[in-house]
Scaffold this motif. Structure first.
Motif, PDB file in Angstrom:
ATOM      1  N   ARG A   3      15.107 -18.606 -29.516  1.00  0.00           N
ATOM      2  CA  ARG A   3      15.080 -20.220 -29.555  1.00  0.00           C
ATOM      3  C   ARG A   3      13.654 -20.491 -28.783  1.00  0.00           C
ATOM      4  O   ARG A   3      12.831 -21.643 -29.420  1.00  0.00           O
ATOM      5  N   ILE A   4      13.340 -20.110 -27.834  1.00  0.00           N
ATOM      6  CA  ILE A   4      12.402 -20.335 -26.957  1.00  0.00           C
ATOM      7  C   ILE A   4      11.030 -19.914 -27.390  1.00  0.00           C
ATOM      8  O   ILE A   4       9.924 -20.667 -27.646  1.00  0.00           O
ATOM      9  N   ASP A   5      11.079 -18.668 -28.088  1.00  0.00           N
ATOM     10  CA  ASP A   5       9.918 -18.282 -28.744  1.00  0.00           C
ATOM     11  C   ASP A   5       9.607 -18.776 -30.023  1.00  0.00           C
ATOM     12  O   ASP A   5       8.711 -18.273 -30.730  1.00  0.00           O
ATOM     13  N   ARG A   6      10.643 -19.629 -30.686  1.00  0.00           N
ATOM     14  CA  ARG A   6      10.750 -19.767 -32.326  1.00  0.00           C
ATOM     15  C   ARG A   6       9.373 -20.632 -32.339  1.00  0.00           C
ATOM     16  O   ARG A   6       8.882 -20.388 -33.445  1.00  0.00           O
ATOM     17  N   GLY A   7       9.071 -21.493 -31.606  1.00  0.00           N
ATOM     18  CA  GLY A   7       8.039 -22.312 -31.874  1.00  0.00           C
ATOM     19  C   GLY A   7       6.471 -21.999 -31.588  1.00  0.00           C
ATOM     20  O   GLY A   7       5.502 -22.810 -31.706  1.00  0.00           O
ATOM     21  N   LYS A   8       6.387 -20.888 -30.668  1.00  0.00           N
ATOM     22  CA  LYS A   8       5.099 -20.329 -30.313  1.00  0.00           C
ATOM     23  C   LYS A   8       4.481 -19.591 -31.659  1.00  0.00           C
ATOM     24  O   LYS A   8       5.048 -18.957 -32.230  1.00  0.00           O
ATOM     25  N   GLU A   9       3.116 -19.960 -31.413  1.00  0.00           N
ATOM     26  CA  GLU A   9       2.217 -19.126 -32.486  1.00  0.00           C
ATOM     27  C   GLU A   9       1.969 -17.487 -32.118  1.00  0.00           C
ATOM     28  O   GLU A   9       1.986 -17.431 -30.880  1.00  0.00           O
ATOM     29  N   ALA A  10       1.842 -16.604 -33.039  1.00  0.00           N
ATOM     30  CA  ALA A  10       1.765 -15.550 -32.801  1.00  0.00           C
ATOM     31  C   ALA A  10       0.262 -15.162 -32.310  1.00  0.00           C
ATOM     32  O   ALA A  10      -0.601 -15.981 -32.805  1.00  0.00           O
ATOM     33  N   THR A  11       0.284 -14.335 -31.273  1.00  0.00           N
ATOM     34  CA  THR A  11      -0.860 -14.151 -30.652  1.00  0.00           C
ATOM     35  C   THR A  11      -1.563 -12.759 -31.280  1.00  0.00           C
ATOM     36  O   THR A  11      -2.555 -12.285 -30.944  1.00  0.00           O
ATOM     37  N   GLU A  12      -0.732 -11.768 -31.901  1.00  0.00           N
ATOM     38  CA  GLU A  12      -1.057 -10.576 -32.369  1.00  0.00           C
ATOM     39  C   GLU A  12      -0.500 -10.414 -33.718  1.00  0.00           C
ATOM     40  O   GLU A  12       0.558 -10.940 -34.090  1.00  0.00           O
TER      41      GLU A  12
END
Length: 139
Positions: A96-105
């Motif tokens: 849930r926390i990582d759902r909104g983050k953009e991919a960096t790789e």
């Protein structure tokens, strides 16, 4: 002596020591939970949960397989408790926390190694790649 002091105060060793202490305390908590709640529930459903008295004697030699059986049941219960009450909720929370983050790789299309999203060339196989901010050209 200064090298030994640096070794002891290095971040990894301190983190490992803290993890060990917290892990030992958590193991005691899980064992107490299993002994206080799970074992009595098993006793209600299937009889006595302590099988340490079970043994078989062959040619005068006693094989106390009940000790292993009790430990195996305790291990299975402990593993289930840790999985369902700690691992599964933590995994869901992290998702849930990582759902909104953009991919960096992203994966390189040639060698499948992880490369930065905006890279124009793979750092491993040196293949040219189209950055994800640009639209790929059709050839």
């Amino acid at each position: 002596m200064s090298g030994f002091k640096k070794f002891l105060l290095r971040g990894n060793l301190v983190e490992l020591a803290v993890a060990f202490v917290v892990g030992a305390a958590f193991a005691g908590l899980v064992e107490d939970f299993a002994a206080s709640f799970i074992s009595p529930l098993i006793a209600l459903l299937g009889g006595e949960p302590d099988y340490t008295g079970l043994a078989v004697t062959i040619s005068g030699t006693k094989f106390p397989y009940g000790i292993f059986l009790t430990s195996a049941i305790a291990f299975t219960i402990t593993a289930a408790i840790v999985y369902f009450l700690v691992v599964l909720p933590t995994t869901k929370l992290i998702e849930r926390i990582d759902r909104g983050k953009e991919a960096t790789e992203r994966d390189c299309p040639q060698c499948l190694s992880a490369i930065p999203v905006r890279a124009r060339r793979c750092r491993y196989c040196t293949a040219e790649v189209t950055p994800t901010t640009e639209t790929p050209t059709m050839t």
